[in-house]
Design a protein around this motif. Structure first.
Motif, short mmCIF file in Angstrom:
data_model
loop_
_atom_site.label_atom_id
_atom_site.label_comp_id
_atom_site.label_asym_id
_atom_site.label_seq_id
_atom_site.Cartn_x
_atom_site.Cartn_y
_atom_site.Cartn_z
N SER A 327 -81.78 -34.67 -83.14
CA SER A 327 -82.80 -35.01 -84.13
C SER A 327 -82.21 -35.32 -85.49
CB SER A 327 -83.80 -33.87 -84.25
OG SER A 327 -83.17 -32.76 -84.83
N ALA A 328 -80.91 -35.17 -85.63
CA ALA A 328 -80.31 -35.44 -86.94
C ALA A 328 -80.07 -36.93 -87.10
CB ALA A 328 -79.00 -34.68 -87.08
N PRO A 329 -80.57 -37.55 -88.16
CA PRO A 329 -80.25 -38.95 -88.38
C PRO A 329 -78.77 -39.11 -88.71
CG PRO A 329 -81.47 -38.08 -90.22
CD PRO A 329 -81.38 -36.99 -89.21
N CYS A 330 -78.23 -40.23 -88.31
CA CYS A 330 -76.78 -40.37 -88.43
C CYS A 330 -76.46 -41.75 -88.96
CB CYS A 330 -76.23 -40.05 -87.04
SG CYS A 330 -74.83 -40.89 -86.51
N LYS A 331 -75.53 -41.80 -89.88
CA LYS A 331 -75.16 -43.04 -90.53
C LYS A 331 -73.65 -43.18 -90.39
CE LYS A 331 -76.69 -45.39 -94.68
NZ LYS A 331 -77.45 -45.21 -95.90
N ILE A 332 -73.24 -44.16 -89.62
CA ILE A 332 -71.80 -44.32 -89.36
C ILE A 332 -71.31 -45.48 -90.22
CG2 ILE A 332 -70.05 -44.79 -87.61
CD1 ILE A 332 -72.20 -43.73 -85.58
N THR A 333 -70.38 -45.19 -91.09
CA THR A 333 -69.84 -46.22 -91.97
C THR A 333 -68.35 -46.43 -91.72
OG1 THR A 333 -71.39 -45.44 -93.60
CG2 THR A 333 -69.74 -46.96 -94.36
#
Lengths: 687, 697
Positions: A327-333
């Protein structure tokens, strides 16, 4: 924890490339992401969105569209070619010319037997998949303008094609426009843009014969493909709707806009007791600052990527268990592998870019200060070398020897080795010829004493080269005792020169004895891919951190997990450690204290002190700030093995140099954002 | 003290007509709204009040049309009764007593009851529900049977309750609390308004966790009201911006606005045929909007702003009560009709709806005895105090006040009081007293025709005299009834001046304690001057310049009746206020009432009666010539004498009807088990930011 002199490096101007296309394979749960520079990345959604594979790009190859056909991955681009990728050796397998000008889109049918491509000249071409190749099958009726988007009906009998100003549905077997169907003309934007033709950027063909289109006038339109009539129009944005994605059960649809927002539509009934359903606009997700170019609707999340180069995974709260890791939003940069190598002994850094390498010497300071204080620099960091690569293929890996005297990089077509000679202020770079055996490599690594170079080759094998003055001699090929064909993505040697460990994307970790030049053992395979790995300089233990954040320590001499690793597994890791999103990308050890394991991910770096007790489940994991304010007795009582420092953000690399100073390579996201082109103008309240 | 049975304090006007959402009748001809203890029926076309439905003993807390007879309306009140009225004839039909014993349940169910009033005695209790009726809405109808007696029992068996929660952590949580809710009349769609200005449309709540919502955002601060039109084609929303926003249902990107509605929107109601919208505003106003676009009628009650800063005055011409209302305005309010006559814009600047912004406020106002001059003081206390004094002349032609003179910065400090001299000659004097240590006298000066200027230049006001006394701070001033004496208080000292020559005649003082209020006696008692300190009330005889009597009283307000010798003193006791009415000549009060009302009374006025009463009871004689109105923190109160009450009783026959029905109904109310159409959803919002959806099965 100890005090370190920290080199806070911010001169690595790494620039991630914009995401141009995405494709999700439901069966293997792999997401393929194509970037503007032609790089294709494979993320494993079954394994915490770990970036499993990176296929380096090539000059002149852009990727406009990606598609999976079974286990095979295809892409097309504006150079007019269809490319199939070799996912084992991480390179393109072959290219096929489509002979239709730039190819805008590619789509495979649900059975994975046919590919359809849409070309600039208005043709839709069908290719058949055969063993190890594709074969041209047929051409459909030619349309007036370029085909920008394609979508197969799930039955595989019809294809919807979006072009300029209209959508056409073809019968696949005859290649003709379906008889009952009129062309669906898309309305142009009102007002001044009336003359500008509308590009149908994306179409989705649903099993109930509904076609949904997203166009450059900002509309999401629902069509009945049998009657060719418009059912409903949702005006989503003033700008373009660039991408559409539908869930597998066809109950939810995502639309990505140029404003950077993702709009969700759901197929729901207006009243509970009535079966009639319609597409209703529901949520708006705002995770991007720039155009959303590619979208994927997985069963539990919306995955979006665009010109701001972030890959964003936003779970739907009703589909996941609240508080779980999903449920954790994740942002891969940042990539999940290191682009920085440290010359530990010499104090130099190597930065890897797709088209060049940079070697920097760290700055120096004679001062000593209190913790948190900024020291004045007596000698500024300086760029020693800018090394441009040769050929079209982008650099896929690079390494610097610990002494700083050797440098090697590899691309899909070549491997190059250089010797660096420092002569006070001047620096000499001499190319060293490598034996012909090594045509390409996935990973490169120098031994600790810089006497050997290891290069991973196909099928997880490792080639060993002996380095002497201006010469590299082939020594041996190390082969694992397994049948895995996957490429090696991690390689590590021990400081005493005895061990070499490799990890591949099948989650296998092989260890070789370098003294005997022989396969030593394989660490028991764990279900998650290792994201970082290192061999202890003295203890002959290999420490592995996996994509699911689990940590293991394996004794190479006893060929079993160490006592500490067992107690860690028994106790279980702390919940907030396991719930971190970013994987650990680097493990190293302290020369001064053998109990220290230093590791970092994108947001923090951590020193694990094996001599201290493990944290309790209900205690605070990041308690360094609290400990500082406590008295001595309480501090001893409350301290635990995980010492986490969150002072530095957006980390690309944390390395311990030989003089016990710490190198922290940061790349602030704001710096990346300011280098992006300006986003579309949006009216903001109170401006 | 004697209990005065023949006079009673009644609530007279000024009550909130925006306390609950108004009701528009089926034919859109009438608008029914609550007003304190009574209910008012207005015409939607002429703004005229047609009926006062009186009968409730406490505050009316809800109104709803009788679904089975559209000429009847139900009302409920804090007195625990539900009443059914015929609003066309203005008569009470039936009274139902609610069987809610404990005050706590009464409190939380009150709002539910008012919505459930249509099931006649069938009550359902919702727990942990916000008491604001805006947090309850009903969806489309489905047949249902409800039980009366075991309230909580029937709840658990006949409801499925779903909870929807929004994120409660982080910065967002504090701002996205639910503020209001509306149900779509046809679709299963619920609209909720939020504190951060967003509107969420919830759909698809057939099974748990499957629900979904979309968000639209226009309001920059909290959404106060939401309403669907009867066909469900539009959603109306309103908030602080005083803009009515009309969203197209299904195409929320398109919206229409009706801006400049005057003040913050509190409720929105749509007539059953959808032709009229009705918004009630925080400034006690109801606006009727025709055809979605045009404001067709405005019903304005007494505006209670953030506080009444000016004294209460009675305009001698219109007999209207004058006080500050909307920010920057002075309102003229008819006491007889309980309706605002007009607003006078004093500040003449656009009011900006934003907190933490210092804006000009009308702080003082005074009318001269004939009503031909009005003086106002406006003040803004940003960094330094900005004051301007404005003088307005009554224009016979336009029948309103016209600005004559603006004096910016008349004093260096805030003005504590202004008053006109009551002299009947043409020339009149205004005295302003300021905390800067001076008092100034202003006089109307005609332009000198001799200096060669154009003679069409109007007369204007200018300063005539500046007085001070030992550089003490003056507090209040008062003219004697004939205008021959001016008393100004400087801390403990009262100075008496002659306005004709501006000589200091005498000083009076009765330490300790600074003088808080001053007042001359009238008529036969005009030789007396009354002064109130924070502990004592003193009476000086001006002929002997000596103290006549004094008594220990904590007087909050002294007020002289201009038509009699009577002086009213409001004394602040603990939390309640006592009233004493006396003649300055004798220290014994001839009327006193303790615990008059809760809270401190600081504003009151004697309004002259149109025709004097001839009551002969000693204790109510003081009310014969004028009526005393006083303002508490939320309402305007007055005294009703027995003769008046009897006259009113005789006029209304409904009292008898009321009693008869009451008897009858007490027997039958518990026995009525009628299954009725009631909504499928009773949608409620809890205070803990959870949207609770109950499905009545």
């Amino acid at each position: 924890m100890g005090e370190f002199k920290v080199h806070r490096v911010r001169f690595f101007d790494y620039m991630p490339s914009a995401i141009s296309a995405m494709a999700f394979n439901v069966h293997t749960e792999r997401l393929a992401v194509a970037r503007a520079d032609g790089t294709v990345e494979i993320y494993n959604f079954a394994d915490n969105c770990f970036q499993e594979k990176v296929i380096p790009g090539k000059d002149g190859r852009t990727v406009e569209a990606l598609c999976w056909a079974g286990q095979r991955l295809f892409s097309t681009g504006l150079n007019g070619e269809i490319v199939e990728y070799d996912l084992e050796n991480l390179r393109s397998k072959y290219t096929v010319e489509a002979y239709g000008g730039p190819v805008w889109t590619i789509s495979s049918n649900s059975q994975g037997t046919q590919l359809a491509v849409g070309c600039e000249d208005g043709t839709v071409k069908i290719f058949e998949l055969v063993e190890d190749s594709i074969q041209f099958q047929s051409n459909f009726d030619r349309l007036k303008s370029r085909v920008l988007s394609l979508s197969w009906h799930p039955s595989g009998t019809q294809i919807a094609a979006g072009t300029m100003d209209m959508i056409r549905v073809f019968n696949v077997t005859t290649g003709e426009t379906c008889t009952a169907l009129l062309q669906m003309m898309v309305d142009r934007a009102a007002g001044a843009n009336k003359k500008k033709e509308v590009a149908v950027w994306s179409v989705v063909f649903l099993s109930d014969n509904t076609v949904i289109s997203g166009d450059s006038a900002g509309k999401v339109q629902v069509w009945d493909s049998q009657m060719g009539t418009l059912i409903r129009t949702h005006l989503v944005t003033k700008w373009d709707v660039m991408a559409l994605a539908v869930s597998r059960d066809e109950s939810s649809l995502l639309a990505g806009t140029s404003e950077g927002s993702v709009v969700q539509f759901q197929f729901i009934s207006a009243r509970l007791d009535q079966p009639d359903k319609e597409w209703q606009r529901t949520r708006t997700l705002r995770s991007h600052s720039h155009d959303v170019r590619a979208l994927v609707h997985t069963d539990t999340a919306a995955v979006s990527g665009g010109n701001d180069a972030h890959l964003v995974v936003r779970p739907f709260m009703e589909k996941v268990v609240k508080g779980s890791k999903e449920s954790a939003p994740c942002k891969i940069t940042f990539p999940h592998r290191s682009l920085v190598s440290c010359g530990k002994k010499a104090g130099i850094l190597l930065f890897q870019f797709p088209e060049r390498l940079e070697v920097w010497r760290l700055g120096e300071s004679n001062e000593n200060g209190i913790p948190g204080e900024e020291l004045s620099v007596t000698k500024k960091p300086e760029a020693l070398i800018h090394l441009k690569r040769k050929g079209d293929d982008h650099i896929c890996c690079s390494t610097l020897s610990p002494c700083g005297g050797w440098l090697a990089y590899a691309s899909a077509s070549s491997v190059r080795l250089f010797q660096l000679q420092y002569d006070n202020d001047s620096i000499a770079l001499t190319k060293v010829k490598l034996p012909k055996v090594l045509r390409w490599a996935n990973q490169l690594c120098f031994s600790a004493d810089s006497s050997r170079l290891f290069a991973s080759f196909s099928q997880s094998s490792v080639l060993v080269f002996a380095l002497s003055k201006s010469e590299a001699k082939y020594v041996h090929t190390l082969k694992p005792k397994s049948v895995s064909k996957q490429a090696v993505h991690l390689m590590s040697t021990s400081d005493d020169g005895q061990w070499l460990a490799t990890a591949n994307s099948d989650c296998e970790v092989h260890v070789y004895n370098l003294k005997k030049l022989k396969y030593h053992c394989t660490v028991p395979v764990y279900g998650s891919c290792p994201s970082a790995m290192a061999i202890h300089p003295t203890g002959s233990n290999v420490v592995m951190v996996h994509a699911d954040q689990k940590i293991f320590e394996y004794s190479l001499e006893q060929k079993e997990y160490t006592e500490w690793s067992r107690s860690l597994a028994k106790k279980g890791l702390h919940g907030s450690w396991l719930n971190r999103v970013a994987p650990v990308t680097h493990v190293s050890f302290s020369a001064s204290n053998p109990d220290y394991i230093i590791l970092h991910d994108m947001n923090m770096f951590c020193i694990i002190d094996k001599s201290l007790p493990l944290p309790e489940k209900d205690s605070d994991l990041c308690n360094q700030n609290q400990l500082r304010s406590m008295n001595e007795a309480a501090r001893v009582k409350d301290s635990h093995a995980f010492k986490i420092c969150e002072m530095f953000k957006n980390l690309l690399c944390v390395g311990l140099m030989e003089d016990h100073s710490l190198v922290v390579v940061e790349r602030p996201l704001l710096d990346i954002a300011t280098r992006l082109p300006a986003p579309v103008r949006q009216k903001k309240f109170a401006t | 003290m004697v209990a005065h049975a023949d006079t009673r304090v009644v609530h007279r006007g000024g009550s909130k007509i925006n306390f609950r959402a108004p009701v528009i009748t089926q034919d859109s001809r009438f608008l029914i709204c609550v007003s304190g203890e009574c209910i008012k029926v207005f015409s939607t076309s002429t703004e005229e009040c047609i009926h006062h439905l009186q009968g409730h003993k406490e505050l009316v807390t809800g109104l709803v049309l009788n679904p089975s007879n559209h000429l009847q309306v139900f009302s409920c009140s804090e007195d625990g009764t539900i009443r059914l009225w015929d609003f066309t004839d203005g008569i009470l039909i039936r009274v139902t007593l609610l069987h809610l014993k404990t005050p706590s349940t009464l409190h939380s169910t009150r709002v539910v009851v008012e919505q459930h009033v249509m099931v006649k005695g069938h009550t359902i209790v919702f727990q942990s529900v916000s008491t604001d009726p805006k947090c309850i809405a009903f969806g489309q109808g489905v047949r249902m049977h409800a039980l009366t007696h075991s309230l909580t029992h029937s709840l658990t068996h006949s409801h499925t309750v779903f909870g929807f929660a929004l994120g409660t952590s982080g910065e967002m949580a504090a701002r996205n609390a639910f503020t209001c809710v509306a149900c779509h009349p046809k679709d299963d769609c619920i609209a909720t308004g939020h504190g951060d200005g967003k509107i969420r449309l919830w759909r698809n709540f057939n099974q748990e966790k499957e629900y979904t919502f979309s968000t639209v955002h226009w309001h920059h601060s909290g959404v106060n009201a939401l309403c669907f039109t009867p066909e469900g084609t539009n959603l109306l929303s309103g908030g602080l911006e005083s803009v009515l926003v009309q969203w197209r249902y299904g195409q929320e990107g398109q919206k229409d606005f009706l801006p400049r509605l005057g003040s913050s929107i509190k409720e929105i109601v749509v007539s059953p045929d959808g032709s009229l919208f009705c918004t009630s505003h925080t400034d006690n106003k109801i606006t009727v909007i025709k055809n979605c676009t045009k404001v067709s009628a405005v019903i304005q009650g007494l505006v209670h702003g953030d506080g009444v800063k000016t004294a209460l005055m009675v305009d001698p011409r219109t007999k209207a009560l004058v006080l500050n209302g909307k920010p920057g305005h002075l309102q003229f309010y008819s006491l007889q009709r309980d309706q605002q006559l007009y607003n006078l814009d004093i500040v003449q600047q656009e009011y900006i709806n934003q907190s933490n912004l210092d804006q000009f406020e009308v702080v003082k106002a005074a009318l001269d005895s004939r009503g031909s001059w009005l003086a106002t003081v406006e003040q803004r206390s940003a960094k330094e105090v900005e004051i301007s004094l404005k003088l307005w002349a009554f224009d016979e032609h336009t029948q309103s006040f016209v600005l004559n003179t603006t004096i910016s910065a008349p004093h260096d400090g805030p003005i504590s009081e202004i008053c006109f001299s009551p002299s009947s000659q043409n020339s009149t004097t205004l005295v302003s007293v300021s905390l800067d240590g001076h008092f100034k006298a202003w006089q109307l000066t005609q332009p000198d025709p001799s200096d060669g200027k154009q003679s069409d230049e109007e007369a204007s006001w200018s300063c005539d005299f500046v007085g001070d006394y030992h550089s003490l701070e003056p507090k209040c001033c008062c003219f004697s009834a004939d205008g021959s004496l001016l008393a100004v208080s400087f801390k403990e000292v009262v100075t008496v001046w002659s306005p004709a020559s501006w000589d200091l005649l005498t000083t009076l003082s009765q330490p300790p304690g600074a003088i808080q209020d001053l007042c001359f006696g009238r008529l036969s008692c005009s030789k007396y001057l009354l002064g109130a300190t924070d502990k004592n009330l003193c009476c000086w005889n001006l002929l002997t310049c000596s103290l006549e009597w004094s008594t220990a009283l904590d007087v909050s307000l002294l007020l002289a009746d201009p038509l009699s010798e009577n002086v009213a003193a409001f004394c602040g006791a603990e939390k309640t206020t006592d009233l004493f009415v006396f003649r300055p000549s004798e220290p014994r009060p001839h009327f006193s009432q303790q615990a008059l009302c809760t809270g401190r009374v600081t504003r009151a006025v004697f309004a002259p009666r149109d025709e004097p009463l001839d009551g002969c009871e000693e204790s109510s004689q003081w009310l014969n010539r004028s009526q005393l109105y006083f303002l508490t923190h939320n309402m305007l109160l007055t005294f009703l004498t027995k003769p008046e009450e009897e006259r009113l009783m005789a006029l209304s026959k409904q009292v008898a009807v009321l009693k008869k029905h009451k008897q009858e109904f007490l027997h039958t109310s518990c026995l009525l088990f009628i299954s009725l159409f009631i909504s499928q959803f009773a949608l409620t919002l809890s205070a803990i930011m959870t949207l609770v959806l109950s499905i009545l099965t």
